[in-house]
Design a protein around this motif. Sequence first.
Motif, short mmCIF file in Angstrom:
data_model
loop_
_atom_site.label_atom_id
_atom_site.label_comp_id
_atom_site.label_asym_id
_atom_site.label_seq_id
_atom_site.Cartn_x
_atom_site.Cartn_y
_atom_site.Cartn_z
N PRO A 91 17.88 16.98 16.33
CA PRO A 91 18.29 17.37 14.98
C PRO A 91 17.08 17.54 14.07
O PRO A 91 16.09 16.79 14.16
N PHE A 92 17.17 18.51 13.20
CA PHE A 92 16.07 18.79 12.28
C PHE A 92 16.59 18.67 10.85
O PHE A 92 17.56 19.32 10.47
N ALA A 93 15.95 17.81 10.06
CA ALA A 93 16.35 17.62 8.67
C ALA A 93 15.76 18.71 7.80
O ALA A 93 14.54 18.91 7.80
N GLU A 94 16.61 19.44 7.08
CA GLU A 94 16.15 20.52 6.23
C GLU A 94 15.88 20.06 4.80
O GLU A 94 15.48 20.86 3.96
N ASP A 95 16.09 18.80 4.51
CA ASP A 95 15.86 18.27 3.17
C ASP A 95 14.36 18.35 2.85
O ASP A 95 13.54 17.80 3.60
N PRO A 96 13.97 18.98 1.75
CA PRO A 96 12.53 19.08 1.43
C PRO A 96 11.93 17.76 0.93
O PRO A 96 10.71 17.62 0.89
N ALA A 97 12.79 16.81 0.56
CA ALA A 97 12.30 15.51 0.09
C ALA A 97 13.08 14.40 0.78
O ALA A 97 13.78 13.62 0.14
N PRO A 98 12.96 14.29 2.11
CA PRO A 98 13.78 13.33 2.85
C PRO A 98 13.25 11.90 2.76
O PRO A 98 12.09 11.66 2.40
N PHE A 99 14.13 10.98 3.10
CA PHE A 99 13.73 9.58 3.25
C PHE A 99 13.17 9.38 4.65
O PHE A 99 13.72 9.88 5.63
N ARG A 100 12.08 8.67 4.74
CA ARG A 100 11.46 8.35 6.02
C ARG A 100 11.53 6.83 6.23
O ARG A 100 11.05 6.09 5.38
N PRO A 101 12.15 6.37 7.31
CA PRO A 101 12.33 4.92 7.52
C PRO A 101 11.00 4.17 7.36
O PRO A 101 9.97 4.60 7.86
N PRO A 102 11.03 3.03 6.67
CA PRO A 102 9.78 2.33 6.35
C PRO A 102 9.27 1.45 7.49
O PRO A 102 10.01 1.05 8.38
N MET A 103 7.99 1.16 7.40
CA MET A 103 7.36 0.18 8.28
C MET A 103 7.39 -1.17 7.56
O MET A 103 7.10 -1.25 6.37
N LEU A 104 7.74 -2.23 8.28
CA LEU A 104 7.89 -3.54 7.69
C LEU A 104 6.87 -4.51 8.29
O LEU A 104 6.22 -4.22 9.30
N ALA A 105 6.75 -5.67 7.66
CA ALA A 105 5.73 -6.64 8.05
C ALA A 105 6.37 -7.96 8.50
O ALA A 105 7.49 -8.29 8.10
N HIS A 106 5.62 -8.70 9.29
CA HIS A 106 6.03 -10.04 9.71
C HIS A 106 5.39 -11.08 8.79
O HIS A 106 4.27 -10.88 8.32
N PRO A 107 6.09 -12.18 8.54
CA PRO A 107 5.48 -13.26 7.76
C PRO A 107 4.23 -13.79 8.47
O PRO A 107 4.20 -13.90 9.70
N LEU A 108 3.21 -14.11 7.68
CA LEU A 108 1.95 -14.60 8.23
C LEU A 108 1.82 -16.08 7.91
O LEU A 108 1.97 -16.51 6.77
N GLU A 109 1.53 -16.86 8.93
CA GLU A 109 1.32 -18.29 8.77
C GLU A 109 -0.15 -18.62 9.03
O GLU A 109 -0.82 -17.97 9.83
N ASP A 110 -0.64 -19.65 8.37
CA ASP A 110 -2.05 -20.03 8.51
C ASP A 110 -2.40 -20.37 9.95
O ASP A 110 -3.51 -20.14 10.40
N ALA A 111 -1.41 -20.85 10.70
CA ALA A 111 -1.68 -21.28 12.07
C ALA A 111 -1.89 -20.11 13.02
O ALA A 111 -2.57 -20.25 14.03
N ASN A 112 -1.32 -18.93 12.70
CA ASN A 112 -1.42 -17.85 13.69
C ASN A 112 -2.39 -16.74 13.32
O ASN A 112 -2.85 -16.01 14.17
N PHE A 113 -2.75 -16.58 12.03
CA PHE A 113 -3.59 -15.43 11.70
C PHE A 113 -5.04 -15.64 12.12
O PHE A 113 -5.80 -14.68 12.29
N ARG A 114 -5.46 -16.89 12.30
CA ARG A 114 -6.85 -17.14 12.66
C ARG A 114 -7.17 -16.74 14.11
O ARG A 114 -8.32 -16.79 14.53
N ALA A 115 -6.15 -16.38 14.85
CA ALA A 115 -6.39 -15.88 16.21
C ALA A 115 -6.88 -14.42 16.18
O ALA A 115 -7.37 -13.92 17.20
N PHE A 116 -6.78 -13.76 15.02
CA PHE A 116 -7.20 -12.36 14.91
C PHE A 116 -8.63 -12.26 14.37
O PHE A 116 -9.12 -13.18 13.71
N GLU A 117 -9.26 -11.14 14.64
CA GLU A 117 -10.59 -10.86 14.11
C GLU A 117 -10.46 -10.30 12.69
O GLU A 117 -9.79 -9.29 12.49
N PRO A 118 -11.10 -10.93 11.69
CA PRO A 118 -10.98 -10.43 10.31
C PRO A 118 -11.41 -8.97 10.14
O PRO A 118 -10.82 -8.25 9.35
N LYS A 119 -12.41 -8.55 10.92
CA LYS A 119 -12.92 -7.19 10.76
C LYS A 119 -11.91 -6.12 11.18
O LYS A 119 -12.07 -4.94 10.84
#
Length: 548
Positions: free
Chosen positions: A192-220
């Motif tokens: 299907p092809f949407a012909e609406d010139p100003a359509p809604f595009r489903p959003p990207m969402l985020a997960h809650p971040l806890e202090d215990a798990n984010f330090r496993a990632f590289e800040p850079k």
Amino acid sequence: MNRFAFLLDRLAYEPRRNAKIRLMAEYFRETPDPERGFALAALTGALSFRHAKPGLIRGLIMERTDPVLFGLSYDYVGDLAETVALMWPGETRANRSPLLSEIVEGLTSTAKLDLPKRLAQWLDALDETGRWALLKLITGSLRIGASARLAKTAVAALGEDVKPDDVELVWPGLAPPYEDLFAWVEGRGERPFAEDPAPFRPPMLAHPLEDANFRAFEPKDFVAEWKWDGIRVQASAGRDAEGRHVARLWSRSGEDVSGAFPDLVEALTFDGAIDGELLILREGRVQTFNVLQQRLNRKSVTPKLLAEFPAHIRAYDLLVEGDEDLRERPFEERRKRLEAFIAREDNRRVDLSAIVPFDDWDGLTAARLDPASAGAGDDAAAVEGLMVKRRDSPYVVGRPKGLWFKWKHDPMTVDAVLMYAQRGHGRRSSFYSDYTFGVWTTDPEEGERLAPVGKAYFGFTDEELTELDRFVRKNTTNRFGPVREVVHTAEQGLVLEIAFEGIARSTRHKSGVAMRFPRVARIRWDKPTAEADRLESLEALIAEKEGA
């Protein structure tokens, strides 16, 4: 209709996510068009009926049964659709139960004066489960534990190489009964092809971040930006087949809210799509959510309202620029394109959400605790935390793991006394799960008393809900229709620790305060009611926030 009713009944009692998907996919696979399309519309909340409202249902049942008996039954059951479905006499049952498509067409096209008679005929023709499903369809609150996303996942399961995100991407612009969608998924038709010139595009969402798990990632590998205390929106604009410019403002759930913000829509003169936060901006300063709330859900938009509450978008992301879809590009590239886009457009109603600089996680932690010193400046009071995004993340529909995180401020808490309780809906219709709570204050005439400051209906476990329900039933002192008053004195009662995201002054509440997203964080069986918090402590929180 009976097959759809059976599906809803099974979904309501099925707790497992994958089992719900299988039930819906099996229904879609075995049910022909257009019945399955209207079922999908009901499951995704895409149906609304102008004249069919809960008041119509109440009027019909009180004509068929004793009004007092209905009132007592409704108080006991707690759910309108379930109460009426069980009480309906059904004396003149028709030979054939109506199809779901016939009901949808009838609810849409039948005149208001003729609708009660037609609804009564349908209720006569259906059994208890069918009546319940029909009435749930009218009230618009299925409450069966199946989200729109889950229903679209079930549709995707009909195809061999179709993913739920693929369904989400073509969903905007489609309309019930979705025959072209099913044909594509099943390999019988084109995408299907949407012909609406100003359509809604489903959003990207985020997960809650806890202090215990984010330090496993590289800040850079990550970029941080402020999480503003407003409403997530999408501004979409383009040109139709005749070359006319069309602009729309969409909520996060895909609701067109353009009518409530004509001043903002008028300023969307670009061609593209921006993901951002809807805010109120006065003299260049972002206002708190409480100010924005005074603009939301207004039935009429007056010139005075537009002048006092000027709407603004603080842009997070650029999804489309001109005819080019950027969602598959990495965030870092989209961000550069967004910065150039905002600078080029120079729109007084749209500006850029600033990047928060940091070298390591300790530095980002410090920025979260003190936004004013980390670049938010005078707007710090409108910051509710941070968004942390991978530099290489594409804009993916839904809530993918490991790409975007939200790191909100720690919630505020207050110890309040349970005052009133009311039954919930759906699976909670037999439990007292909606709670009104209050804190102590000194009244010049009454002395020490409890002032109601909010309501909460989530945050507790199933086991805690059972304990709370038992307490309400054993300690009821009065009843007001479906509401039970629970013992709440300085010597007796129950203290609840309430967590909330924000607090502000309010002229709509007798206590003078309004909490944002209150929830039950803990049941304080150990704390005497006399030691619950006071209204003055909440007023002090507001004063501290206003001072900041």
